[in-house]
Design an enzyme around this catalytic site. Structure first.
Site, PDB file in Angstrom:
ATOM      1  N   LYS A 144       0.827  -1.218   0.000  1.00 31.36           N
ATOM      2  CA  LYS A 144       0.000   0.000   0.000  1.00 31.36           C
ATOM      3  C   LYS A 144       0.860   1.267   0.000  1.00 31.36           C
ATOM      4  O   LYS A 144       0.637   2.180  -0.789  1.00 31.36           O
ATOM      5  CB  LYS A 144      -0.934   0.016   1.231  1.00 31.36           C
ATOM      6  N   ARG A 179      11.902  -2.471  10.739  1.00 33.15           N
ATOM      7  CA  ARG A 179      10.820  -1.780  11.451  1.00 33.15           C
ATOM      8  C   ARG A 179      10.423  -2.615  12.666  1.00 33.15           C
ATOM      9  O   ARG A 179      10.307  -3.836  12.561  1.00 33.15           O
ATOM     10  CB  ARG A 179       9.617  -1.590  10.508  1.00 33.15           C
TER      11      ARG A 179
HETATM   12  P1  AP5 Z   1       4.911  -1.608   1.800  1.00 35.41           P
HETATM   13  O1  AP5 Z   1       4.562  -0.766   0.640  1.00 35.41           O
HETATM   14  O2  AP5 Z   1       5.676  -0.996   2.920  1.00 35.41           O
HETATM   15  O3  AP5 Z   1       3.581  -2.366   2.327  1.00 35.41           O
HETATM   16  P2  AP5 Z   1       2.380  -1.823   3.191  1.00 35.41           P
HETATM   17  O4  AP5 Z   1       1.155  -2.499   2.716  1.00 35.41           O
HETATM   18  O5  AP5 Z   1       2.382  -0.328   3.225  1.00 35.41           O
HETATM   19  O6  AP5 Z   1       2.820  -2.458   4.574  1.00 35.41           O
HETATM   20  P3  AP5 Z   1       2.749  -1.915   6.064  1.00 35.41           P
HETATM   21  O7  AP5 Z   1       3.375  -3.019   6.878  1.00 35.41           O
HETATM   22  O8  AP5 Z   1       3.363  -0.553   6.188  1.00 35.41           O
HETATM   23  O9  AP5 Z   1       1.232  -1.849   6.288  1.00 35.41           O
HETATM   24  P4  AP5 Z   1       0.487  -1.811   7.615  1.00 35.41           P
HETATM   25  O10 AP5 Z   1      -0.863  -1.464   7.151  1.00 35.41           O
HETATM   26  O11 AP5 Z   1       0.583  -3.033   8.447  1.00 35.41           O
HETATM   27  O12 AP5 Z   1       1.318  -0.744   8.461  1.00 35.41           O
HETATM   28  P5  AP5 Z   1       1.119   0.805   8.743  1.00 35.41           P
HETATM   29  O13 AP5 Z   1       2.456   1.422   8.754  1.00 35.41           O
HETATM   30  O14 AP5 Z   1       0.065   1.392   7.888  1.00 35.41           O
HETATM   31  O15 AP5 Z   1       5.710  -2.901   1.253  1.00 35.41           O
HETATM   32  C1  AP5 Z   1       6.234  -3.859   2.150  1.00 35.41           C
HETATM   33  C2  AP5 Z   1       7.607  -4.318   1.621  1.00 35.41           C
HETATM   34  O16 AP5 Z   1       7.439  -4.985   0.365  1.00 35.41           O
HETATM   35  C3  AP5 Z   1       8.593  -3.171   1.350  1.00 35.41           C
HETATM   36  O17 AP5 Z   1       9.884  -3.658   1.626  1.00 35.41           O
HETATM   37  C4  AP5 Z   1       8.439  -2.873  -0.161  1.00 35.41           C
HETATM   38  O18 AP5 Z   1       9.620  -2.361  -0.730  1.00 35.41           O
HETATM   39  C5  AP5 Z   1       8.106  -4.270  -0.703  1.00 35.41           C
HETATM   40  N1  AP5 Z   1       7.189  -4.287  -1.822  1.00 35.41           N
HETATM   41  C6  AP5 Z   1       6.104  -3.468  -2.005  1.00 35.41           C
HETATM   42  N2  AP5 Z   1       5.439  -3.810  -3.127  1.00 35.41           N
HETATM   43  C7  AP5 Z   1       6.127  -4.887  -3.663  1.00 35.41           C
HETATM   44  C8  AP5 Z   1       5.918  -5.697  -4.824  1.00 35.41           C
HETATM   45  N3  AP5 Z   1       4.892  -5.485  -5.651  1.00 35.41           N
HETATM   46  N4  AP5 Z   1       6.782  -6.708  -5.059  1.00 35.41           N
HETATM   47  C9  AP5 Z   1       7.838  -6.934  -4.212  1.00 35.41           C
HETATM   48  N5  AP5 Z   1       8.089  -6.183  -3.097  1.00 35.41           N
HETATM   49  C10 AP5 Z   1       7.231  -5.175  -2.828  1.00 35.41           C
HETATM   50  O19 AP5 Z   1       0.533   0.752  10.224  1.00 35.41           O
HETATM   51  C11 AP5 Z   1       1.351   0.334  11.289  1.00 35.41           C
HETATM   52  C12 AP5 Z   1       0.539   0.191  12.555  1.00 35.41           C
HETATM   53  O20 AP5 Z   1      -0.094   1.448  12.875  1.00 35.41           O
HETATM   54  C13 AP5 Z   1      -0.614  -0.808  12.530  1.00 35.41           C
HETATM   55  O21 AP5 Z   1      -0.173  -2.122  12.779  1.00 35.41           O
HETATM   56  C14 AP5 Z   1      -1.487  -0.270  13.656  1.00 35.41           C
HETATM   57  O22 AP5 Z   1      -0.950  -0.593  14.896  1.00 35.41           O
HETATM   58  C15 AP5 Z   1      -1.374   1.236  13.475  1.00 35.41           C
HETATM   59  N6  AP5 Z   1      -2.409   1.779  12.573  1.00 35.41           N
HETATM   60  C16 AP5 Z   1      -2.236   2.202  11.296  1.00 35.41           C
HETATM   61  N7  AP5 Z   1      -3.405   2.617  10.766  1.00 35.41           N
HETATM   62  C17 AP5 Z   1      -4.332   2.447  11.739  1.00 35.41           C
HETATM   63  C18 AP5 Z   1      -5.733   2.649  11.795  1.00 35.41           C
HETATM   64  N8  AP5 Z   1      -6.433   3.125  10.739  1.00 35.41           N
HETATM   65  N9  AP5 Z   1      -6.388   2.371  12.933  1.00 35.41           N
HETATM   66  C19 AP5 Z   1      -5.714   1.908  14.022  1.00 35.41           C
HETATM   67  N10 AP5 Z   1      -4.382   1.671  14.026  1.00 35.41           N
HETATM   68  C20 AP5 Z   1      -3.702   1.935  12.890  1.00 35.41           C
END
Ligand code: AP5
Length: 212
Positions: free
Chosen positions: A13, A152
Site C-alpha cells: 500500500k 521496522r
Molecule cells: P509496503 O509498501 O511498505 O507495504 P504496506 O502495505 O504499506 O505495509 P505496512 O506493513 O506498512 O502496512 P500496515 O498497514 O501493516 O502498516 P502501517 O504502517 O500502515 O511494502 C512492504 C515491503 O514490500 C517493502 O519492503 C516494499 O519495498 C516491498 N514491496 C512493495 N510492493 C512490492 C511488490 N509489488 N513486489 C515486491 N516487493 C514489494 O501501520 C502500522 C501500525 O499502525 C498498525 O499495525 C497499527 O498498529 C497502526 N495503525 C495504522 N493505521 C491504523 C488505523 N487506521 N487504525 C488503528 N491503528 C492503525
C-alpha cells in the site's frame, strides 16, 4: 479524487501510494507514518501509540480518527493508505469525506511474510527498501541520506503474526461494507511493483472494471 488503499500488512500500500501520489499530485495521507511521527514526538499520546504499535494492535478509533480527520479536512482530494481499518472508522470517514474508490490489495500470506522479512527502512527520512525487490545501492545504507537502515519494530515475526490476526478480525469486515457502497475495487497485488502500479492506474483512471 478520494481513494483509500486497504490490504494486509506488507501488501504494498505505502509503496504504491507514494508513486500514485507523485504522478497525479494527489496528497498522500500515510496513516502508519503519521503514527510513527506521533511516537517520535515523545508526548503522552506518543507513548500510548507506541505501546499499541509495539503489540501489533490497532490504535483506538478515537485517537486515530482525530489524527486523520484533521489532515483530511484540509484536503479536497486525497489518497489515504491504512485508513479506515475498522467499521467505526469507515462510518466516520463516510460522514466527513466519502471516498470514491476503496482499492483492496490482495496478496498471499507467503508473499506478506516474505516482503516484511525483507523490508528495511531509513530511521531518518523514512524511505522504505526491500532487500530483494528494491535494495539500496550500498548494502545497509540509505540512498537518500546515508543513514544505516533498520528493521521496522513491528516487522518482527511474532508481531507480524499478531498484525495479521488483527487484520483478519477487524479490517476484513470492511470489504462487505464497501461492496454494499459500490466503491470497492479488487487489486491483484502479487506482481512486481511496476506491474502492480500499472494495474492501479487502470483502475483509478477507469480503464479496468475489477470490481465485485
Ligand atoms: P509496503 O509498501 O511498505 O507495504 P504496506 O502495505 O504499506 O505495509 P505496512 O506493513 O506498512 O502496512 P500496515 O498497514 O501493516 O502498516 P502501517 O504502517 O500502515 O511494502 C512492504 C515491503 O514490500 C517493502 O519492503 C516494499 O519495498 C516491498 N514491496 C512493495 N510492493 C512490492 C511488490 N509489488 N513486489 C515486491 N516487493 C514489494 O501501520 C502500522 C501500525 O499502525 C498498525 O499495525 C497499527 O498498529 C497502526 N495503525 C495504522 N493505521 C491504523 C488505523 N487506521 N487504525 C488503528 N491503528 C492503525
Amino acid at each position: 479524487m478520494r481513494i483509500s488503499f486497504l490490504g494486509p500488512p506488507g501488501s504494498g500500500k505505502g509503496t504504491q501510494a507514494e508513486r500514485l501520489s507523485k504522478e497525479f499530485g494527489i496528497p498522500h495521507i500515510a496513516t502508519g507514518d503519521i503514527l510513527r511521527d506521533t511516537i517520535r514526538k515523545d508526548t503522552s499520546l506518543g507513548k500510548k501509540v507506541k505501546a499499541y504499535l509495539g503489540m501489533g494492535r490497532l490504535v483506538p478509533d478515537d485517537i486515530i480518527t482525530e489524527l486523520i480527520l484533521e489532515k483530511i479536512d484540509k484536503a479536497e482530494d486525497f489518497l489515504i493508505d491504512g485508513f479506515p481499518r475498522t467499521l467505526a472508522q469507515a462510518e466516520r470517514l463516510e460522514k466527513t469525506a466519502p471516498i470514491g474508490i476503496l482499492l483492496f490489495f490482495q496478496v498471499s500470506e507467503a508473499t506478506i511474510v516474505s516482503r516484511l522479512a525483507q523490508r528495511r527502512i531509513c530511521p531518518s527520512c523514512g524511505r522504505v527498501y526491500n532487500l530483494t525487490s528494491d535494495p539500496p545501492i550500498i548494502a545497509g545504507v540509505c540512498d537518500r541520506c546515508g543513514r544505516s537502515l533498520i528493521v521496522r519494530e513491528d516487522d518482527r515475526e511474532t508481531t507480524v503474526k499478531r498484525r495479521l490476526e488483527v487484520y483478519r478480525g477487524e479490517t476484513l469486515p470492511l470489504i462487505e461494507y464497501y461492496e454494499r457502497k459500490g466503491t470497492l475495487r479488487y487489486l491483484d497485488a502479487e506482481g512486481d511493483p511496476d506491474t502492480v502500479y500499472e494495474k492501479i492506474k487502470r483502475i483509478v483512471c477507469g480503464d479496468d472494471n475489477s470490481e465485485v
